[in-house]
Design a protein around this motif. Sequence first.
Motif, PDB file in Angstrom:
ATOM      1  N   GLU A  97       0.844  -1.194   0.000  1.00 12.92           N
ATOM      2  CA  GLU A  97       0.000   0.000   0.000  1.00 12.92           C
ATOM      3  C   GLU A  97       0.883   1.251   0.000  1.00 12.92           C
ATOM      4  N   ALA A  98       0.237   2.397  -0.054  1.00 13.56           N
ATOM      5  CA  ALA A  98       0.977   3.662  -0.111  1.00 13.56           C
ATOM      6  C   ALA A  98       1.791   3.901   1.162  1.00 13.56           C
ATOM      7  N   ASP A  99       1.280   3.452   2.308  1.00 11.62           N
ATOM      8  CA  ASP A  99       2.004   3.622   3.570  1.00 11.62           C
ATOM      9  C   ASP A  99       1.625   2.496   4.518  1.00 11.62           C
ATOM     10  N   ALA A 100       2.322   2.424   5.636  1.00 11.68           N
ATOM     11  CA  ALA A 100       2.120   1.332   6.582  1.00 11.68           C
ATOM     12  C   ALA A 100       0.712   1.329   7.167  1.00 11.68           C
ATOM     13  N   GLY A 101       0.166   2.526   7.411  1.00  6.46           N
ATOM     14  CA  GLY A 101      -1.177   2.604   7.979  1.00  6.46           C
ATOM     15  C   GLY A 101      -2.219   1.987   7.066  1.00  6.46           C
ATOM     16  N   ALA A 102      -2.151   2.304   5.795  1.00  7.71           N
ATOM     17  CA  ALA A 102      -3.089   1.733   4.832  1.00  7.71           C
ATOM     18  C   ALA A 102      -2.903   0.224   4.716  1.00  7.71           C
ATOM     19  N   ALA A 103      -1.654  -0.232   4.784  1.00  7.87           N
ATOM     20  CA  ALA A 103      -1.371  -1.665   4.692  1.00  7.87           C
ATOM     21  C   ALA A 103      -1.974  -2.409   5.879  1.00  7.87           C
ATOM     22  N   TRP A 155      -0.600 -14.111  13.995  1.00 12.28           N
ATOM     23  CA  TRP A 155      -1.642 -13.092  13.971  1.00 12.28           C
ATOM     24  C   TRP A 155      -1.023 -11.769  14.408  1.00 12.28           C
ATOM     25  N   LYS A 156      -0.171 -11.233  13.541  1.00 12.24           N
ATOM     26  CA  LYS A 156       0.571 -10.036  13.895  1.00 12.24           C
ATOM     27  C   LYS A 156      -0.014  -8.810  13.201  1.00 12.24           C
ATOM     28  N   ARG A 157       0.542  -7.663  13.567  1.00 11.20           N
ATOM     29  CA  ARG A 157       0.025  -6.403  13.040  1.00 11.20           C
ATOM     30  C   ARG A 157       0.155  -6.322  11.525  1.00 11.20           C
ATOM     31  N   ARG A 158       1.245  -6.861  10.979  1.00 13.61           N
ATOM     32  CA  ARG A 158       1.467  -6.779   9.535  1.00 13.61           C
ATOM     33  C   ARG A 158       1.688  -8.141   8.887  1.00 13.61           C
ATOM     34  N   ILE A 175       0.331 -14.113   4.577  1.00 15.17           N
ATOM     35  CA  ILE A 175       0.017 -12.810   3.997  1.00 15.17           C
ATOM     36  C   ILE A 175       0.787 -11.770   4.799  1.00 15.17           C
ATOM     37  N   ARG A 176       1.556 -10.974   4.112  1.00 14.81           N
ATOM     38  CA  ARG A 176       2.291  -9.899   4.776  1.00 14.81           C
ATOM     39  C   ARG A 176       1.929  -8.579   4.101  1.00 14.81           C
ATOM     40  N   CYS A 177       1.794  -7.527   4.879  1.00 15.37           N
ATOM     41  CA  CYS A 177       1.461  -6.214   4.326  1.00 15.37           C
ATOM     42  C   CYS A 177       2.584  -5.233   4.626  1.00 15.37           C
ATOM     43  N   THR A 178       2.728  -4.249   3.748  1.00 18.89           N
ATOM     44  CA  THR A 178       3.783  -3.259   3.942  1.00 18.89           C
ATOM     45  C   THR A 178       3.463  -1.991   3.174  1.00 18.89           C
ATOM     46  N   GLY A 179       3.950  -0.869   3.683  1.00 20.35           N
ATOM     47  CA  GLY A 179       3.932   0.349   2.893  1.00 20.35           C
ATOM     48  C   GLY A 179       5.008   0.252   1.839  1.00 20.35           C
ATOM     49  N   VAL A 184      10.575  -3.715   2.167  1.00 21.02           N
ATOM     50  CA  VAL A 184      10.128  -4.557   1.057  1.00 21.02           C
ATOM     51  C   VAL A 184      11.202  -5.580   0.697  1.00 21.02           C
ATOM     52  N   ARG A 185      12.422  -5.132   0.593  1.00 22.80           N
ATOM     53  CA  ARG A 185      13.508  -6.014   0.153  1.00 22.80           C
ATOM     54  C   ARG A 185      13.801  -7.099   1.192  1.00 22.80           C
ATOM     55  N   GLY A 186      14.080  -8.307   0.725  1.00 21.10           N
ATOM     56  CA  GLY A 186      14.551  -9.377   1.605  1.00 21.10           C
ATOM     57  C   GLY A 186      13.492 -10.086   2.412  1.00 21.10           C
ATOM     58  N   MET A 187      12.217 -10.003   2.017  1.00 22.76           N
ATOM     59  CA  MET A 187      11.168 -10.711   2.747  1.00 22.76           C
ATOM     60  C   MET A 187      11.362 -12.224   2.602  1.00 22.76           C
ATOM     61  N   GLN A 188      11.234 -12.943   3.723  1.00 27.25           N
ATOM     62  CA  GLN A 188      11.296 -14.393   3.698  1.00 27.25           C
ATOM     63  C   GLN A 188      10.716 -14.938   4.995  1.00 27.25           C
TER      64      GLN A 188
END
Length: 277
Positions: A97-103, A155-158, A175-179, A184-188
């Motif tokens: 999303e555009a920012d962490a809050g929206a994500a 069951w975490k915040r993001r 499912i992971r969310c991020t602004g 973004v880089r290195g998700m695993q």
Amino acid sequence: AASDVYKRQIPAIVNPKRRESCRLNLKKYLLTYFPEAFPLPFSEDHERILKDIEKRALEGGLKAIAMPRGSGKTTILIRAMLWVLSYGHQKFGVLVEADAGAAEESLDAIKIEWETNPLLLEDFPEIAFPIRCLEGITQRGNAQTTQGKRTLIGWKRRELIFPTIEGSQASGAIIRCTGILGRVRGMQKVLSDGRTIRPGFLLVNDPQTDSSATSEVECAKREKVMAGAILGLAGPGKRIAGFAAVTVIREGDAADRLLNRQLMPKWHGDRCQLVYA
């Protein structure tokens, strides 16, 4: 105890035929399981993006489409991610999303569906029932078991990790969310069997805000992520699959450049019109 799913047997699927009929049909899935979210008929543009999401989830590749504000992009994308993960089309999905809050708001909407949607409980009990057994107390996920094995719900915040259930196509899905300017880089993710997996599918929802669209510096930051870090999410030598729904706010902004096939050819940009006639 509510944390012990074994003592409260996971129910059988109420309507296997209904569930299976939506496996390869995103439109039918949305209309079947979320009728209140989609009370109006889909337009031709909606039909088009649903097919685009389907194709990317099942066959791979990237697609970016511009749609006007208020056209239901977010409502579609959030629930499309559920379809992708619930049927096992992908194991690790990312919402950008555009920012962490929206994500975080988008991930909250997904959590609410699992906690309250009666049709998901009926036809996807291996996911919804263990989640409901938490009864809103997310710490219970650490000790929750079924048939003597931990479900490993996250069951975490993001981040949301689906319960690990033997035979479930969505077992351990993430499912992971991020602004877009976040990490973004290195998700695993390291799985319970020791394997490490990286994202295979992403949905990008309006990666710019009204204010960022007016700043050349902010637009450049977002363009760099869309052209670089996001494309490398799947890891070395692998291609991420995904769909981006954007709104062009001004000529030359980050969304406008993403849709430019000469500047960003990997995204195969396309546009929907606000008015056709």
